[in-house]
Each structure stands twice: as C-alpha cells, then as structure tokens.
Design a protein around this motif. Structure first.
Motif, PDB file in Angstrom:
ATOM      1  N   MET A   1      13.347 -11.020 -15.932  1.00 24.22           N
ATOM      2  CA  MET A   1      12.872 -11.246 -14.491  1.00 24.22           C
ATOM      3  C   MET A   1      13.346 -12.178 -13.701  1.00 24.22           C
ATOM      4  O   MET A   1      13.129 -13.515 -14.085  1.00 24.22           O
ATOM      5  CB  MET A   1      11.358 -11.370 -14.674  1.00 24.22           C
ATOM      6  N   ALA A   2      14.550 -11.868 -12.835  1.00 19.87           N
ATOM      7  CA  ALA A   2      15.206 -12.866 -12.154  1.00 19.87           C
ATOM      8  C   ALA A   2      14.477 -13.405 -11.048  1.00 19.87           C
ATOM      9  O   ALA A   2      14.731 -14.410 -10.408  1.00 19.87           O
ATOM     10  CB  ALA A   2      16.396 -12.547 -11.918  1.00 19.87           C
ATOM     11  N   SER A   3      13.703 -12.825 -10.493  1.00 19.18           N
ATOM     12  CA  SER A   3      13.077 -12.846  -9.169  1.00 19.18           C
ATOM     13  C   SER A   3      11.786 -14.091  -9.536  1.00 19.18           C
ATOM     14  O   SER A   3      11.348 -14.129 -10.240  1.00 19.18           O
ATOM     15  CB  SER A   3      12.379 -11.865  -8.311  1.00 19.18           C
ATOM     16  N   GLY A   4      11.744 -15.000  -8.244  1.00 20.36           N
ATOM     17  CA  GLY A   4      10.660 -15.824  -8.387  1.00 20.36           C
ATOM     18  C   GLY A   4      10.814 -16.856  -9.348  1.00 20.36           C
ATOM     19  O   GLY A   4      10.084 -17.523  -9.871  1.00 20.36           O
ATOM     20  N   GLY A   5      12.190 -17.048  -9.861  1.00 22.27           N
ATOM     21  CA  GLY A   5      12.560 -18.301 -10.875  1.00 22.27           C
ATOM     22  C   GLY A   5      12.262 -17.724 -12.137  1.00 22.27           C
ATOM     23  O   GLY A   5      12.333 -18.475 -13.145  1.00 22.27           O
ATOM     24  N   GLY A   6      11.849 -16.725 -12.555  1.00 18.12           N
ATOM     25  CA  GLY A   6      11.738 -16.028 -13.807  1.00 18.12           C
ATOM     26  C   GLY A   6      12.823 -16.184 -14.738  1.00 18.12           C
ATOM     27  O   GLY A   6      12.843 -16.265 -16.064  1.00 18.12           O
ATOM     28  N   GLY A   7      14.237 -15.909 -14.189  1.00 20.38           N
ATOM     29  CA  GLY A   7      15.433 -15.779 -14.889  1.00 20.38           C
ATOM     30  C   GLY A   7      15.632 -17.188 -15.592  1.00 20.38           C
ATOM     31  O   GLY A   7      15.868 -17.351 -16.935  1.00 20.38           O
ATOM     32  N   GLY A   8      15.513 -18.366 -14.847  1.00 22.21           N
ATOM     33  CA  GLY A   8      15.553 -19.594 -15.174  1.00 22.21           C
ATOM     34  C   GLY A   8      14.583 -20.003 -16.336  1.00 22.21           C
ATOM     35  O   GLY A   8      14.699 -20.581 -17.388  1.00 22.21           O
ATOM     36  N   LEU A   9      13.527 -19.607 -16.086  1.00 19.43           N
ATOM     37  CA  LEU A   9      12.205 -19.742 -16.981  1.00 19.43           C
ATOM     38  C   LEU A   9      12.298 -19.348 -18.343  1.00 19.43           C
ATOM     39  O   LEU A   9      12.208 -19.416 -19.436  1.00 19.43           O
ATOM     40  CB  LEU A   9      10.850 -19.219 -16.293  1.00 19.43           C
ATOM     41  N   SER A  10      12.928 -17.742 -18.454  1.00 19.76           N
ATOM     42  CA  SER A  10      13.230 -17.135 -19.519  1.00 19.76           C
ATOM     43  C   SER A  10      14.238 -17.761 -20.519  1.00 19.76           C
ATOM     44  O   SER A  10      14.139 -17.907 -21.768  1.00 19.76           O
ATOM     45  CB  SER A  10      13.603 -15.584 -19.298  1.00 19.76           C
ATOM     46  N   GLU A  11      15.437 -18.400 -19.746  1.00 19.84           N
ATOM     47  CA  GLU A  11      16.417 -19.144 -20.384  1.00 19.84           C
ATOM     48  C   GLU A  11      15.984 -20.544 -21.106  1.00 19.84           C
ATOM     49  O   GLU A  11      16.102 -20.831 -22.192  1.00 19.84           O
ATOM     50  CB  GLU A  11      17.696 -19.304 -19.412  1.00 19.84           C
ATOM     51  N   VAL A  12      14.994 -21.219 -20.385  1.00 17.64           N
ATOM     52  CA  VAL A  12      14.275 -22.366 -20.811  1.00 17.64           C
ATOM     53  C   VAL A  12      13.670 -21.988 -22.068  1.00 17.64           C
ATOM     54  O   VAL A  12      13.416 -22.505 -23.365  1.00 17.64           O
ATOM     55  CB  VAL A  12      13.668 -23.097 -20.059  1.00 17.64           C
ATOM     56  N   TYR A  13      12.941 -20.889 -22.039  1.00 15.00           N
ATOM     57  CA  TYR A  13      11.827 -20.528 -23.099  1.00 15.00           C
ATOM     58  C   TYR A  13      12.819 -19.988 -24.120  1.00 15.00           C
ATOM     59  O   TYR A  13      12.416 -20.441 -25.563  1.00 15.00           O
ATOM     60  CB  TYR A  13      11.126 -19.194 -22.428  1.00 15.00           C
ATOM     61  N   SER A  14      13.776 -19.556 -24.120  1.00 15.54           N
ATOM     62  CA  SER A  14      14.759 -19.203 -25.120  1.00 15.54           C
ATOM     63  C   SER A  14      15.305 -20.235 -25.961  1.00 15.54           C
ATOM     64  O   SER A  14      15.391 -20.447 -27.249  1.00 15.54           O
ATOM     65  CB  SER A  14      15.763 -18.093 -24.641  1.00 15.54           C
TER      66      SER A  14
END
Length: 87
Positions: A1-14
C-alpha cells in the motif's frame, strides 16, 4: 500500500522483522552458550535489539502519519492476516 505513507511503513516493518529474527537466532545461540564465550555475538544481539526498537518507533510515527484512519486500519489488518496465515 503506497498511498498514505504505507509503502514506507511496509518497508520498515519488513526490515524490523528480519532484524528481529536475526536477534532471536542470536539470542538462542547465546542461551545455549556462555555470553563470555561469544562477546561479539552478545554485542551483535544488543545492536539488533536497539535497531528493532528504533524501527518500531519509526513505524509508529509512520503509521500515525497515515492521514485516513481506515487506511491505517487496513494496513494493520493486512499485517495481522499475513501473520495469522503463518501460524
């Protein structure tokens, strides 16, 4: 999910998840030996734990920066669903 900052969040989570697994493995090795026998491993586990704590803080800030609550909830639900499938 790239919208709303989700892409960065997913990368940090990973990244946090990978480091956490590495720290768990290192901790298991430490538990089966003496910390004095492997000071480098002990230091590495401490660094990994510190890094995971920092990434968790970053994830919290990124998650809170997603402007629409429904998007935050969707991201969290996707993560929980992936986790539950692995159990």
């Amino acid at each position: 999910m790239a919208s709303g900052g989700g892409g960065g969040l997913s990368e940090v989570y990973s990244s946090a998840k990978k480091i956490l697994l590495k720290a768990r493995y290192g901790n298991e090795k430490l538990e089966s030996s003496s910390p004095m026998d492997s000071p480098d491993l002990s230091s590495s586990v401490k660094r990994d734990i510190t890094q995971v704590q920092s990434l968790c803080s970053n994830m919290d800030a990124l998650w809170r920066s997603i402007p629409v609550k429904s998007q935050r909830d969707l991201w969290r639900e996707e993560r929980l669903n992936k986790w539950e499938k692995r159990q």
